[in-house]
Design a protein around this motif. Structure first.
Motif, PDB file in Angstrom:
ATOM      1  N   LEU A  55       0.210  -2.997  -9.383  1.00  0.00           N
ATOM      2  CA  LEU A  55       0.045  -1.541  -9.374  1.00  0.00           C
ATOM      3  C   LEU A  55      -0.929  -1.052 -10.439  1.00  0.00           C
ATOM      4  O   LEU A  55      -1.411   0.078 -10.366  1.00  0.00           O
ATOM      5  CB  LEU A  55       1.406  -0.871  -9.584  1.00  0.00           C
ATOM      6  N   SER A  84       0.831  -1.210   0.000  1.00  0.00           N
ATOM      7  CA  SER A  84       0.000   0.000   0.000  1.00  0.00           C
ATOM      8  C   SER A  84       0.861   1.253   0.000  1.00  0.00           C
ATOM      9  O   SER A  84       0.536   2.245  -0.672  1.00  0.00           O
ATOM     10  CB  SER A  84      -0.932   0.007   1.220  1.00  0.00           C
ATOM     11  N   THR A 107      -0.985  -7.846  -5.611  1.00  0.00           N
ATOM     12  CA  THR A 107      -0.850  -6.423  -5.259  1.00  0.00           C
ATOM     13  C   THR A 107      -0.423  -5.580  -6.456  1.00  0.00           C
ATOM     14  O   THR A 107       0.280  -4.581  -6.290  1.00  0.00           O
ATOM     15  CB  THR A 107       0.172  -6.246  -4.117  1.00  0.00           C
ATOM     16  N   THR A 146       7.081  -3.954  -7.290  1.00  0.00           N
ATOM     17  CA  THR A 146       5.873  -4.660  -7.711  1.00  0.00           C
ATOM     18  C   THR A 146       5.535  -4.311  -9.162  1.00  0.00           C
ATOM     19  O   THR A 146       5.664  -3.164  -9.588  1.00  0.00           O
ATOM     20  CB  THR A 146       4.693  -4.307  -6.794  1.00  0.00           C
ATOM     21  N   GLU A 165       3.970   1.418  -1.179  1.00  0.00           N
ATOM     22  CA  GLU A 165       4.586   1.478  -2.507  1.00  0.00           C
ATOM     23  C   GLU A 165       3.620   2.093  -3.520  1.00  0.00           C
ATOM     24  O   GLU A 165       4.009   2.953  -4.322  1.00  0.00           O
ATOM     25  CB  GLU A 165       4.987   0.078  -2.965  1.00  0.00           C
ATOM     26  N   LYS A 166       2.367   1.663  -3.483  1.00  0.00           N
ATOM     27  CA  LYS A 166       1.389   2.181  -4.447  1.00  0.00           C
ATOM     28  C   LYS A 166       1.155   3.670  -4.232  1.00  0.00           C
ATOM     29  O   LYS A 166       1.042   4.440  -5.204  1.00  0.00           O
ATOM     30  CB  LYS A 166       0.074   1.407  -4.324  1.00  0.00           C
ATOM     31  N   TYR A 167       1.091   4.097  -2.979  1.00  0.00           N
ATOM     32  CA  TYR A 167       0.903   5.525  -2.705  1.00  0.00           C
ATOM     33  C   TYR A 167       2.071   6.335  -3.279  1.00  0.00           C
ATOM     34  O   TYR A 167       1.871   7.354  -3.958  1.00  0.00           O
ATOM     35  CB  TYR A 167       0.774   5.762  -1.200  1.00  0.00           C
TER      36      TYR A 167
END
Length: 644
Positions: A225, A151, A223, A216, A153-155
């Protein structure tokens, strides 16, 4: 194939068709711009590297001091050749283009508010408790929180600071400590259990709680992206943690080899009287950037040569040839502990332009095999009288003697990747989970060994993930905790001066040891595509030399010019960071030279021999060393994938 690649393939075909009229006997020797018959590739990339300090200001981390510790270039080499005192470059040169920034207060407030919202209270880990119990710790960790690493990393990937393009390699160096809203924390990755046993290492092991994460892919099943981004973050205010052993502050040698192990402590330990001087912070963050993020993740070297030359040249079809020595009474291990579809799917992420399939044959243990197995793992004795190699080569020698029985797809596929599985019940054997071996001659990859026993299953592992990991080595992938630094010539292993490289495992790569995911990272895919671009370029150059040396070379001239065009496009795509397109164009160039060879009456099957000869000519003798001094204990370049 991308749309652009498809269009270029059609263009090449049109050029070949338009220029396929017979050349005269007096036709001049062709002159090429990009095809270099008999030579190595010359692939160059100016690699963008964003470094974002998030929670550090310029007074804490001086930019000049930080950049002084970074490398300017990287030239990848085949690491397995180095074990034998040889140097084999790929024909790739990276020049780093750093863009360093410090997040402003507004962005930091937003980011750390996000971290706080993701934090879930959790008990202290065994490692945090061990840190508290020491004499020299600066403070006690009073509470703990788990924060979902994917989460975060995605942010960061989709909400970076202004001007930071996370489609390019981006390293976030984070420090939450010192803010009023700070919470003690670690990052977690759960929900991806071992496919054979169902054991979720990320959820159930304190040792899998982390201070870093990233890599990722867009299409990761758990997970993903959703779009390609290249992000890795490292947070020294997380922890203390197990992987880098920074929970240990009372001693410097943590692995028992009588040599101090260099580690990055938690952020609060950079203080007067702490584990590390505040003046060392910039240099330590430079080490994480250079030796971990760049050398081990983003721009690394292949463990083994990736071309896999066969009697038919470079392979189009690869068989994952599983051979299982069944020795667990009442258990059909190959049926119960291997998931063929997952194995094929994950390895196809690397070799996406090859067609991969799988088959398995069960083989009974015989007396010789038992003696070799026992000699390698229990008694330390060779199983072949008078053999020149140490007992660590027992399984290699045995399987090499009986290789014919494993080649059950000979003539059906271009390349059989030999997966050798040993299933046993003797818990005294003490095998690793697996290892990838070389040929004990020049570092060329040979067999992939995986092991299974009741004890290994009880620890949470089947065979599938070990096979993916070790076959990943066979296809060229290194661990994210060991590698090589080309400017300094330093061999990076997770001990001594480079103990901190263990933190490289904290990314979404099957090649790590943390067992929280079974996919290849975006960095793995990028590197594999680059390596294969060079391999196909080299293959085209090697075979082109044979074509031009033939009496009927002029009959293949049009195809050689088509190859020249394709290589030009490959080089351009490579320089523009379009790695998949570059790989596609390089393969098209190789195929065009194969067509030229056939028209000129040259057996294209000689491409494999030509590539071997070219690789031999490209090697330069390096510092002599004995590769078997660590192969004796299976500590070769791939390293054994061992039980935690």
């Amino acid at each position: 194939m991308t749309r652009k690649a498809a269009l270029v393939t059609a263009l090449i075909a049109a050029i070949v068709g338009a220029s396929a009229t017979p050349a005269s006997a007096a036709a001049p020797v062709p002159r090429f711009t990009h095809l270099a018959p008999g030579s190595q590739p010359t692939l160059v990339e100016k690699v963008p590297v964003n470094v974002v300090f998030l929670g550090y200001d310029r007074q804490e981390v001086n930019q000049a001091q930080f950049t002084s510790g970074l490398a300017k270039t990287y030239v990848p080499e085949v690491r397995s050749r180095q074990w034998y005192g040889e140097q084999e470059k790929l024909g790739i040169t990276y020049a780093y283009d750093y863009k360093i920034s410090y997040a402003d207060r507004g962005y930091e407030d937003s980011f750390f508010t996000k971290l706080s919202s993701l934090a879930t209270p959790a008990p202290l880990t065994a490692y945090q408790e061990a840190y508290n119990a020491q004499e020299k710790n600066v403070l006690d960790v009073t509470e703990n929180n788990y924060i979902d690493g994917p989460s975060v990393e995605k942010y960061l990937a989709f909400h970076p600071p202004r001007g930071v393009d996370t489609r390019r390699n981006t390293i976030f160096l984070i420090n939450w400590y010192g803010r009023a809203d700070f919470k003690f924390h670690l990052y977690s990755k759960t929900g991806e259990p071992d496919p054979d046993t169902g054991f979720d290492f990320g959820a159930n092991r304190d040792s899998r709680k982390m201070m870093a994460w990233g890599g990722t892919t867009a299409d990761d099943e758990e997970t993903g992206l959703g779009a390609t981004r290249r992000v890795w973050f490292a947070d020294l205010s997380a922890g203390p943690e197990a992987n880098m052993a920074n929970y240990i502050v009372d001693q410097l040698d943590v692995d028992g080899d009588d040599y101090p192990d260099y580690r990055m402590p938690t952020a609060w330990e950079y203080t007067a009287g702490g584990f590390r001087s505040p003046a060392a912070l910039a240099g330590d963050l430079a080490k994480l950037t250079r030796y971990v993020a760049l050398d081990l993740l983003m721009t690394t070297s292949p463990l083994y040569p990736v071309e896999l030359p066969t009697a038919n040249g470079l392979p189009k079809t690869i068989n994952l040839d599983s051979n299982t020595y069944e020795g667990w009474p009442g258990v059909d291990a190959s049926a119960q502990y291997i998931k063929p579809q997952l194995l094929v799917k994950e390895l196809s992420e690397l070799r996406w332009r090859n067609k991969l399939d799988y088959d398995n044959q069960d083989i009974a243990w015989d007396a010789r095999n038992t003696a070799c197995f026992t000699g390698q793992f229990v008694t330390g004795e060779p199983c072949y009288e008078g053999q020149a190699l140490p007992p660590g080569a027992n399984l290699f020698l045995y399987n090499d003697e009986f290789i014919a029985r494993t080649k059950d797809d000979a003539g059906k596929v271009d390349y059989e990747l030999p997966l050798i599985n040993y299933v046993y019940t003797d818990e005294n054997a003490g095998t690793p989970l697996g290892y990838a071996d070389d040929n004990w001659v020049d570092g060329t990859q040979s067999y992939v060994f995986s092991f299974l026993s009741p004890g290994i299953v009880a620890a949470g592992y089947g065979l599938t993930t070990t096979q993916i990991h070790e076959a990943g080595h066979h296809l060229g992938m290194s661990h994210p905790h060991d590698g090589w630094d080309s400017e300094s010539g330093a061999d990076i292993g997770a001990s001594g001066d480079f103990f901190f490289s263990w933190v490289g495992d904290e990314n979404n790569s099957m090649m790590s040891y943390i067992d929280v995911n079974w996919d290849f990272s975006q960095f793995d895919r990028d590197n594999s595509d680059r390596f294969l671009t060079a391999a196909y370029n080299e293959g085209a150059n090697a075979l082109a030399a044979d074509v031009l040396a033939s009496r009927n070379a002029r009959k293949g001239t049009a195809d050689l010019y088509a190859a020249d065009l394709a290589l030009g496009l490959a080089k351009k795509a490579f320089a523009n960071h379009e790695y998949r397109a570059a790989y596609t164009f390089a393969e098209e160039a190789y195929n065009a030279v194969v067509r030229a060879a056939k028209k000129a009456g040259v057996d294209p099957n000689t491409a494999a021999d030509a590539m071997r000869a070219q690789a031999e000519a490209a090697r330069v003798s390096g510092k002599a060393n004995d590769p078997h001094e660590f192969i004796d204990t299976l500590e070769q370049g791939s390293g054994p994938r061992s039980l935690p």
